[in-house]
Design a protein around this motif. Structure first.
Motif, PDB file in Angstrom:
ATOM      1  N   ILE A   1       0.840  -1.198   0.000  1.00  0.00           N
ATOM      2  CA  ILE A   1       0.000   0.000   0.000  1.00  0.00           C
ATOM      3  C   ILE A   1       0.878   1.251   0.000  1.00  0.00           C
ATOM      4  O   ILE A   1       0.654   2.194  -0.775  1.00  0.00           O
ATOM      5  N   ALA A   2       1.890   1.272   0.865  1.00  0.00           N
ATOM      6  CA  ALA A   2       2.768   2.446   0.957  1.00  0.00           C
ATOM      7  C   ALA A   2       3.543   2.662  -0.339  1.00  0.00           C
ATOM      8  O   ALA A   2       3.706   3.804  -0.791  1.00  0.00           O
ATOM      9  N   GLU A   3       4.019   1.585  -0.953  1.00  0.00           N
ATOM     10  CA  GLU A   3       4.746   1.712  -2.217  1.00  0.00           C
ATOM     11  C   GLU A   3       3.836   2.252  -3.321  1.00  0.00           C
ATOM     12  O   GLU A   3       4.241   3.112  -4.112  1.00  0.00           O
TER      13      GLU A   3
ATOM     14  N   TRP B   1      -6.342  12.664   1.524  1.00  0.00           N
ATOM     15  CA  TRP B   1      -6.470  11.287   1.984  1.00  0.00           C
ATOM     16  C   TRP B   1      -6.250  10.330   0.823  1.00  0.00           C
ATOM     17  O   TRP B   1      -6.927  10.413  -0.203  1.00  0.00           O
ATOM     18  N   LEU B   2      -5.295   9.440   0.990  1.00  0.00           N
ATOM     19  CA  LEU B   2      -4.977   8.429  -0.020  1.00  0.00           C
ATOM     20  C   LEU B   2      -5.576   7.115   0.464  1.00  0.00           C
ATOM     21  O   LEU B   2      -5.080   6.515   1.425  1.00  0.00           O
ATOM     22  N   VAL B   3      -6.640   6.683  -0.200  1.00  0.00           N
ATOM     23  CA  VAL B   3      -7.476   5.609   0.328  1.00  0.00           C
ATOM     24  C   VAL B   3      -7.157   4.281  -0.349  1.00  0.00           C
ATOM     25  O   VAL B   3      -7.227   4.155  -1.579  1.00  0.00           O
ATOM     26  N   ALA B   4      -6.811   3.282   0.468  1.00  0.00           N
ATOM     27  CA  ALA B   4      -6.541   1.938  -0.036  1.00  0.00           C
ATOM     28  C   ALA B   4      -7.828   1.134  -0.061  1.00  0.00           C
ATOM     29  O   ALA B   4      -8.618   1.202   0.878  1.00  0.00           O
ATOM     30  N   PRO B   5      -8.085   0.374  -1.129  1.00  0.00           N
ATOM     31  CA  PRO B   5      -9.335  -0.395  -1.219  1.00  0.00           C
ATOM     32  C   PRO B   5      -9.408  -1.471  -0.154  1.00  0.00           C
ATOM     33  O   PRO B   5      -8.400  -2.038   0.259  1.00  0.00           O
ATOM     34  N   ARG B   6     -10.628  -1.752   0.287  1.00  0.00           N
ATOM     35  CA  ARG B   6     -10.830  -2.794   1.280  1.00  0.00           C
ATOM     36  C   ARG B   6     -10.725  -4.166   0.644  1.00  0.00           C
ATOM     37  O   ARG B   6     -10.966  -4.332  -0.560  1.00  0.00           O
ATOM     38  N   SER B   7     -10.370  -5.143   1.429  1.00  0.00           N
ATOM     39  CA  SER B   7     -10.261  -6.511   0.958  1.00  0.00           C
ATOM     40  C   SER B   7     -11.602  -7.016   0.476  1.00  0.00           C
ATOM     41  O   SER B   7     -12.638  -6.796   1.105  1.00  0.00           O
ATOM     42  N   GLY B   8     -11.597  -7.672  -0.682  1.00  0.00           N
ATOM     43  CA  GLY B   8     -12.819  -8.252  -1.219  1.00  0.00           C
ATOM     44  C   GLY B   8     -13.626  -7.307  -2.080  1.00  0.00           C
ATOM     45  O   GLY B   8     -14.634  -7.694  -2.662  1.00  0.00           O
TER      46      GLY B   8
ATOM     47  N   ILE C   1      -6.124   4.934  -4.104  1.00  0.00           N
ATOM     48  CA  ILE C   1      -4.891   4.262  -4.497  1.00  0.00           C
ATOM     49  C   ILE C   1      -5.254   3.138  -5.455  1.00  0.00           C
ATOM     50  O   ILE C   1      -6.026   2.241  -5.120  1.00  0.00           O
ATOM     51  N   GLN C   2      -4.711   3.211  -6.657  1.00  0.00           N
ATOM     52  CA  GLN C   2      -5.058   2.231  -7.682  1.00  0.00           C
ATOM     53  C   GLN C   2      -4.262   0.948  -7.465  1.00  0.00           C
ATOM     54  O   GLN C   2      -3.078   0.859  -7.805  1.00  0.00           O
ATOM     55  N   MET C   3      -4.912  -0.027  -6.865  1.00  0.00           N
ATOM     56  CA  MET C   3      -4.279  -1.307  -6.595  1.00  0.00           C
ATOM     57  C   MET C   3      -5.357  -2.326  -6.262  1.00  0.00           C
ATOM     58  O   MET C   3      -6.490  -1.971  -5.935  1.00  0.00           O
ATOM     59  N   SER C   4      -5.008  -3.600  -6.402  1.00  0.00           N
ATOM     60  CA  SER C   4      -5.942  -4.648  -6.034  1.00  0.00           C
ATOM     61  C   SER C   4      -6.043  -4.721  -4.517  1.00  0.00           C
ATOM     62  O   SER C   4      -5.042  -4.535  -3.811  1.00  0.00           O
ATOM     63  N   PRO C   5      -7.227  -4.990  -3.993  1.00  0.00           N
ATOM     64  CA  PRO C   5      -7.358  -5.134  -2.539  1.00  0.00           C
ATOM     65  C   PRO C   5      -6.475  -6.266  -2.033  1.00  0.00           C
ATOM     66  O   PRO C   5      -6.261  -7.266  -2.723  1.00  0.00           O
TER      67      PRO C   5
END
Length: 214
Positions: free
Chosen positions: A21-23, A126-133, A165-169
């Protein structure tokens, strides 16, 4: 003006999900640095290993990443670790900075309940990471829904500034790591299916084992 992102949490323990997430945030938003801030005594969190252990595990995990810095600013805090107090302390240490805050989607949806949430929302992106699932096909629902649920917009308040944040949960949690430790998956002799090496950095695993944590 430096672009600094706060990444706070208990890190009990830190794992590869946190690092990914940080990367992703660092690369996508052209940050100058990510400040990892282990919380000493967060509200609503019980049964933590000592702050010093969690701080050291973060140090070990990011040791080979010069764009990451661990902060011990919580070390002398005697009471509850409120985010607004930590932010004020960091502003003194890092003046004239542009502030970002890395946060999970679940926590962001409850941002309105944080002490000092309005001040934080006005001063941080705020840089928001997607939730799992959660599906990757989020479209407009992601950022708009999170901002609406935060309930921080008022007639006199600045709109909450957030970016996804564009990434897979990532389906990984510290509680899962702690459970695996209790199940004996920590041993270096464990089978690949039961090893923690794919879940936490090896120096962190070695530290947990040497200090008999969890």
């Amino acid at each position: 003006m430096e672009k600094l992102a706060i990444f706070g949490g208990t890190f009990n323990p830190i794992h590869w999900g946190h690092l990914l997430i940080a990367e992703a945030a660092f690369e996508q938003f052209a940050l100058d640095s990510v400040l990892w801030v282990p919380s000493r005594l967060p509200p609503h969190k019980l049964h933590l290993v000592k702050f010093e252990h969690r701080l050291e595990m973060v140090r070990l995990a990011i040791a080979d990443r010069p764009h990451f810095t661990v902060s011990n600013i919580e070390a002398k805090r005697s009471g509850i670790s409120w985010a607004i107090d930590t932010f004020h302390d960091l502003q003194v240490v890092y003046p004239n900075s542009q502030w970002f805050w890395i946060i999970g989607a679940d926590a962001f949806e409850n941002l309105a309940k944080w002490r000092g949430s309005q001040e934080l929302s006005n001063q941080c992106v705020w840089l928001v990471a997607p939730r799992s699932g959660e599906s990757e096909e989020r479209g407009e629902r992601s950022e708009e829904k999170l901002t609406q649920n935060s309930k921080l917009k008022t007639q006199n308040a600045q709109k909450v500034r957030s970016q996804w944040i564009q990434m897979s949960p990532i389906a990984l949690s510290s509680s899962q790591i702690r459970q695996y430790c209790r199940e004996g998956r920590l041993s270096q002799g464990a089978t690949p299916q039961k090893s923690l090496d794919n879940l936490i950095p090896k120096p962190v695993r070695a530290y947990i084992e040497s200090h008999n944590l969890y």
